[in-house]
Design an enzyme around this catalytic site. Sequence first.
Site, PDB file in Angstrom:
ATOM      1  N   THR A 148       0.825  -1.210   0.000  1.00 48.96           N
ATOM      2  CA  THR A 148       0.000   0.000   0.000  1.00 48.96           C
ATOM      3  C   THR A 148       0.857   1.257   0.000  1.00 48.96           C
ATOM      4  O   THR A 148       0.508   2.263  -0.634  1.00 48.96           O
ATOM      5  CB  THR A 148      -0.923   0.012   1.232  1.00 48.96           C
ATOM      6  OG1 THR A 148      -1.609  -1.240   1.316  1.00 48.96           O
ATOM      7  CG2 THR A 148      -1.934   1.132   1.146  1.00 48.96           C
ATOM      8  N   TYR A 175     -13.111  -3.000   1.608  1.00 48.55           N
ATOM      9  CA  TYR A 175     -14.351  -2.374   1.133  1.00 48.55           C
ATOM     10  C   TYR A 175     -15.585  -3.266   1.276  1.00 48.55           C
ATOM     11  O   TYR A 175     -16.599  -2.844   1.809  1.00 48.55           O
ATOM     12  CB  TYR A 175     -14.219  -1.904  -0.328  1.00 48.55           C
ATOM     13  CG  TYR A 175     -15.421  -1.095  -0.780  1.00 48.55           C
ATOM     14  CD1 TYR A 175     -15.578   0.226  -0.376  1.00 48.55           C
ATOM     15  CD2 TYR A 175     -16.402  -1.656  -1.574  1.00 48.55           C
ATOM     16  CE1 TYR A 175     -16.687   0.963  -0.738  1.00 48.55           C
ATOM     17  CE2 TYR A 175     -17.527  -0.928  -1.950  1.00 48.55           C
ATOM     18  CZ  TYR A 175     -17.665   0.375  -1.527  1.00 48.55           C
ATOM     19  OH  TYR A 175     -18.771   1.097  -1.897  1.00 48.55           O
ATOM     20  N   TYR A 208      -2.081 -10.142   5.856  1.00 54.05           N
ATOM     21  CA  TYR A 208      -1.887  -8.728   6.209  1.00 54.05           C
ATOM     22  C   TYR A 208      -3.203  -8.175   6.727  1.00 54.05           C
ATOM     23  O   TYR A 208      -4.157  -8.000   5.976  1.00 54.05           O
ATOM     24  CB  TYR A 208      -1.388  -7.952   4.986  1.00 54.05           C
ATOM     25  CG  TYR A 208      -1.141  -6.469   5.211  1.00 54.05           C
ATOM     26  CD1 TYR A 208      -1.036  -5.916   6.487  1.00 54.05           C
ATOM     27  CD2 TYR A 208      -1.008  -5.613   4.125  1.00 54.05           C
ATOM     28  CE1 TYR A 208      -0.805  -4.564   6.675  1.00 54.05           C
ATOM     29  CE2 TYR A 208      -0.766  -4.250   4.301  1.00 54.05           C
ATOM     30  CZ  TYR A 208      -0.672  -3.736   5.575  1.00 54.05           C
ATOM     31  OH  TYR A 208      -0.446  -2.392   5.759  1.00 54.05           O
ATOM     32  N   ARG A 224      -7.441   0.415   7.051  1.00 57.43           N
ATOM     33  CA  ARG A 224      -7.564   0.594   5.601  1.00 57.43           C
ATOM     34  C   ARG A 224      -8.646  -0.293   4.989  1.00 57.43           C
ATOM     35  O   ARG A 224      -9.286   0.094   4.019  1.00 57.43           O
ATOM     36  CB  ARG A 224      -6.220   0.296   4.922  1.00 57.43           C
ATOM     37  CG  ARG A 224      -5.160   1.366   5.134  1.00 57.43           C
ATOM     38  CD  ARG A 224      -3.940   1.091   4.273  1.00 57.43           C
ATOM     39  NE  ARG A 224      -2.904   2.098   4.424  1.00 57.43           N
ATOM     40  CZ  ARG A 224      -2.808   3.218   3.715  1.00 57.43           C
ATOM     41  NH1 ARG A 224      -3.714   3.489   2.801  1.00 57.43           N
ATOM     42  NH2 ARG A 224      -1.811   4.068   3.915  1.00 57.43           N
ATOM     43  N   LYS A 266       1.366 -10.175   8.883  1.00 60.31           N
ATOM     44  CA  LYS A 266       1.681  -8.779   9.168  1.00 60.31           C
ATOM     45  C   LYS A 266       0.474  -8.207   9.886  1.00 60.31           C
ATOM     46  O   LYS A 266      -0.597  -8.040   9.294  1.00 60.31           O
ATOM     47  CB  LYS A 266       1.980  -8.002   7.884  1.00 60.31           C
ATOM     48  CG  LYS A 266       2.279  -6.519   8.143  1.00 60.31           C
ATOM     49  CD  LYS A 266       2.482  -5.736   6.848  1.00 60.31           C
ATOM     50  CE  LYS A 266       2.691  -4.251   7.154  1.00 60.31           C
ATOM     51  NZ  LYS A 266       2.792  -3.442   5.912  1.00 60.31           N
ATOM     52  N   ILE A 283       7.443  -5.019   9.188  1.00 56.52           N
ATOM     53  CA  ILE A 283       7.447  -4.481   7.827  1.00 56.52           C
ATOM     54  C   ILE A 283       7.163  -3.000   7.979  1.00 56.52           C
ATOM     55  O   ILE A 283       6.055  -2.597   8.323  1.00 56.52           O
ATOM     56  CB  ILE A 283       6.434  -5.178   6.917  1.00 56.52           C
ATOM     57  CG1 ILE A 283       6.859  -6.640   6.696  1.00 56.52           C
ATOM     58  CG2 ILE A 283       6.333  -4.457   5.565  1.00 56.52           C
ATOM     59  CD1 ILE A 283       5.897  -7.461   5.865  1.00 56.52           C
TER      60      ILE A 283
END
Length: 292
Positions: free
Chosen positions: A46, A109, A135, A140, A164, A206
């Site tokens: 991202t 979303y 992840y 987000r 992650k 990360i």
Amino acid sequence: MEQLRGTGVALVTPFKADESIDWNALEKLIDHVINGGVNYVVSLGTTGETPTLSAEEKLDIMQFTFEKVNKRVPVVIGIGDYNTRDVVKRLETCPLDQAAAVLSVAPYYSKPSQEGIFQHYQAIAKASPRPVILYNVPGRTGRNMTAATTLRLAHEVENIVAMKEASGDMMQCMQIIKDKPAGFLVISGDDALALPQLACGMDGVISVAANYFAADFAEMVKTALANNFPAARNLHYKLQEAFDLMFAENNPAGIKSYLHQGGICENIFRLPVVPVSKELEAKIKASVAGFK
């Protein structure tokens, strides 16, 4: 997957004034982070503004990164979407033979149920020719992947090797660390929380900050993993102001402002991301000038 312990860096995508990819700056960035001591790089995450990159650009960036890294450190490739079939197709067709692993963000979303998230990752793991890193970044995606779902995937799906975790929920993080299978890596996705998460038993980070602060951030993680927490704590507090400024308005706007001040890349974005405000830019400029 021991090669993915320590510091990974989620690379930005540098752009020129015309918003085309700045290949010279990307090469400079790759050399900067590797020379700074990071353990691996993550391309097309991202932070790389992937939602604004075309399929052809993503392929070009991936191949360029493999070439310029030149096996100095492992390369992880980000491939994720809310369309499971599209992710599967990309995994089956992308040239991933040089990738150490694939980092795949939870579907965003559409806000699927936990069972939907499980089946999404199960399909991805089956299709992927490389090991898969989960992840979780609910800020987000709009949906948290619970500890129970993460642990179910870790225990039941063979090709899933790491997580992650960027929920910011320390209780959730500790539950995953406590009950994960042997060999499954839990990796921080929150720069500012990395030190306490490493103290709880995470295997690395990360990082966004390591794009610019590669040497100090990598050393912080290295010393923490060696249980030298007094030294790691000193580095954490040295970087704390930068963490606050970097994420004050937007990622990657904050880290690109640092990189611009440091002469590594231009402060150029593709909409809808825009540069940080003039007020924040002034604070970042002072932060860079005062950092030793």
